[in-house]
Design a protein around this motif. Structure first.
Motif, PDB file in Angstrom:
ATOM      1  N   ALA A   1       0.838  -1.191   0.000  1.00 38.11           N
ATOM      2  CA  ALA A   1       0.000   0.000   0.000  1.00 38.11           C
ATOM      3  C   ALA A   1       0.880   1.251   0.000  1.00 38.11           C
ATOM      4  N   GLY A   2       0.486   2.219  -0.803  1.00 34.35           N
ATOM      5  CA  GLY A   2       1.238   3.455  -0.927  1.00 34.35           C
ATOM      6  C   GLY A   2       2.216   3.473  -2.077  1.00 34.35           C
ATOM      7  N   ALA A   3       2.464   2.312  -2.658  1.00 35.10           N
ATOM      8  CA  ALA A   3       3.424   2.215  -3.758  1.00 35.10           C
ATOM      9  C   ALA A   3       2.797   2.656  -5.073  1.00 35.10           C
ATOM     10  N   SER A   4       3.626   2.673  -6.116  1.00 34.84           N
ATOM     11  CA  SER A   4       3.186   3.062  -7.454  1.00 34.84           C
ATOM     12  C   SER A   4       3.506   1.965  -8.460  1.00 34.84           C
ATOM     13  N   LEU A   5       2.754   1.949  -9.517  1.00 35.32           N
ATOM     14  CA  LEU A   5       3.001   1.071 -10.658  1.00 35.32           C
ATOM     15  C   LEU A   5       2.684   1.842 -11.929  1.00 35.32           C
ATOM     16  N   ARG A   6       3.315   1.408 -13.016  1.00 34.12           N
ATOM     17  CA  ARG A   6       3.000   1.980 -14.322  1.00 34.12           C
ATOM     18  C   ARG A   6       2.637   0.848 -15.269  1.00 34.12           C
TER      19      ARG A   6
ATOM     20  N   MET B   1     -17.083   5.754 -21.158  1.00 35.46           N
ATOM     21  CA  MET B   1     -16.732   5.044 -19.936  1.00 35.46           C
ATOM     22  C   MET B   1     -17.474   3.716 -19.859  1.00 35.46           C
ATOM     23  N   ILE B   2     -18.216   3.377 -20.883  1.00 29.25           N
ATOM     24  CA  ILE B   2     -19.077   2.197 -20.862  1.00 29.25           C
ATOM     25  C   ILE B   2     -18.376   1.044 -21.561  1.00 29.25           C
ATOM     26  N   SER B   3     -18.195  -0.049 -20.849  1.00 31.56           N
ATOM     27  CA  SER B   3     -17.417  -1.162 -21.394  1.00 31.56           C
ATOM     28  C   SER B   3     -18.013  -1.736 -22.680  1.00 31.56           C
ATOM     29  N   GLN B   4     -19.348  -1.676 -22.810  1.00 30.01           N
ATOM     30  CA  GLN B   4     -19.976  -2.259 -24.002  1.00 30.01           C
ATOM     31  C   GLN B   4     -19.632  -1.508 -25.275  1.00 30.01           C
ATOM     32  N   THR B   5     -19.125  -0.313 -25.155  1.00 31.75           N
ATOM     33  CA  THR B   5     -18.746   0.462 -26.341  1.00 31.75           C
ATOM     34  C   THR B   5     -17.314   0.188 -26.782  1.00 31.75           C
ATOM     35  N   TYR B   6     -16.603  -0.646 -26.022  1.00 33.44           N
ATOM     36  CA  TYR B   6     -15.226  -0.988 -26.353  1.00 33.44           C
ATOM     37  C   TYR B   6     -15.214  -2.303 -27.124  1.00 33.44           C
ATOM     38  N   ASP B   7     -14.512  -2.320 -28.259  1.00 37.07           N
ATOM     39  CA  ASP B   7     -14.613  -3.473 -29.163  1.00 37.07           C
ATOM     40  C   ASP B   7     -13.385  -4.366 -29.189  1.00 37.07           C
ATOM     41  N   SER B   8     -12.293  -3.918 -28.606  1.00 36.07           N
ATOM     42  CA  SER B   8     -11.085  -4.755 -28.541  1.00 36.07           C
ATOM     43  C   SER B   8     -10.516  -4.651 -27.143  1.00 36.07           C
ATOM     44  N   TRP B   9     -10.073  -5.782 -26.618  1.00 33.45           N
ATOM     45  CA  TRP B   9      -9.577  -5.824 -25.234  1.00 33.45           C
ATOM     46  C   TRP B   9      -8.228  -6.522 -25.172  1.00 33.45           C
ATOM     47  N   GLY B  10      -7.354  -6.007 -24.331  1.00 31.64           N
ATOM     48  CA  GLY B  10      -6.112  -6.695 -24.029  1.00 31.64           C
ATOM     49  C   GLY B  10      -6.373  -7.834 -23.057  1.00 31.64           C
ATOM     50  N   GLN B  11      -5.348  -8.589 -22.735  1.00 29.18           N
ATOM     51  CA  GLN B  11      -5.513  -9.797 -21.928  1.00 29.18           C
ATOM     52  C   GLN B  11      -5.582  -9.498 -20.431  1.00 29.18           C
ATOM     53  N   GLY B  12      -5.236  -8.298 -20.015  1.00 26.30           N
ATOM     54  CA  GLY B  12      -5.289  -7.957 -18.602  1.00 26.30           C
ATOM     55  C   GLY B  12      -3.964  -8.189 -17.897  1.00 26.30           C
ATOM     56  N   THR B  13      -3.721  -7.370 -16.897  1.00 24.14           N
ATOM     57  CA  THR B  13      -2.524  -7.518 -16.073  1.00 24.14           C
ATOM     58  C   THR B  13      -2.934  -7.358 -14.612  1.00 24.14           C
ATOM     59  N   GLN B  14      -2.454  -8.256 -13.771  1.00 19.39           N
ATOM     60  CA  GLN B  14      -2.883  -8.307 -12.364  1.00 19.39           C
ATOM     61  C   GLN B  14      -2.124  -7.284 -11.527  1.00 19.39           C
ATOM     62  N   VAL B  15      -2.871  -6.515 -10.760  1.00 15.50           N
ATOM     63  CA  VAL B  15      -2.297  -5.614  -9.761  1.00 15.50           C
ATOM     64  C   VAL B  15      -2.805  -6.061  -8.400  1.00 15.50           C
ATOM     65  N   THR B  16      -1.876  -6.367  -7.515  1.00 13.45           N
ATOM     66  CA  THR B  16      -2.220  -6.798  -6.168  1.00 13.45           C
ATOM     67  C   THR B  16      -1.536  -5.880  -5.165  1.00 13.45           C
ATOM     68  N   VAL B  17      -2.336  -5.297  -4.280  1.00 11.77           N
ATOM     69  CA  VAL B  17      -1.810  -4.362  -3.293  1.00 11.77           C
ATOM     70  C   VAL B  17      -1.990  -4.969  -1.913  1.00 11.77           C
ATOM     71  N   SER B  18      -0.901  -5.151  -1.213  1.00 17.70           N
ATOM     72  CA  SER B  18      -0.962  -5.698   0.135  1.00 17.70           C
ATOM     73  C   SER B  18      -0.954  -4.567   1.153  1.00 17.70           C
ATOM     74  N   SER B  19      -1.733  -4.730   2.202  1.00 16.20           N
ATOM     75  CA  SER B  19      -1.834  -3.667   3.212  1.00 16.20           C
ATOM     76  C   SER B  19      -0.913  -3.937   4.385  1.00 16.20           C
TER      77      SER B  19
END
Length: 121
Positions: A13-18, A103-121
């Protein structure tokens, strides 16, 4: 448009990612590359987006002031800077392409595979 997201990880918690999102081709100035996230058991939600026309990113209220979207059209790349991460930011983050400014997901037609961000407290 094919999208490749990367940059996630496990941070305290408090860290940054790009996060980075690289597109396989250039997209029209009026189109948008957006970022969404989905936490376990929750619906996918909009985080931020960038449309080359006007050049100003836009954000969900929940992340304003902590997250920043930027991009380099010549590199077909959009970034999501995540600052002061909190446990509630834990999610899979996706980049996506839309022909609209939305801002509506249904209007987006191509998606990347996703990247996991996990924040530990």
């Amino acid at each position: 448009v094919q999208l490749q997201a990367s940059g996630g990880g496990l941070v305290q918690a408090g860290a940054s990612l790009r996060l980075s999102c690289v597109a396989s081709e250039q997209w029209f100035n009026t189109h948008t590359l957006g970022w969404f996230r989905q936490a376990p058991g929750k619906e996918r939600e909009f985080v931020g987006g960038l449309t080359w026309t006007g050049g100003l990113p836009y954000y969900a209220d929940s992340v304003k002031g902590r997250f920043t979207v930027s991009g380099d059209k010549a590199k077909n790349t959009v970034w999501l800077q995540l600052n002061n991460l909190q446990s509630e930011d834990t999610a899979v983050y996706y980049c996506a392409h839309s022909k609209a400014t939305s801002m509506i997901s249904q209007t987006y037609d191509s998606w990347g595979q996703g990247t996991q961000v996990t924040v530990s407290s």
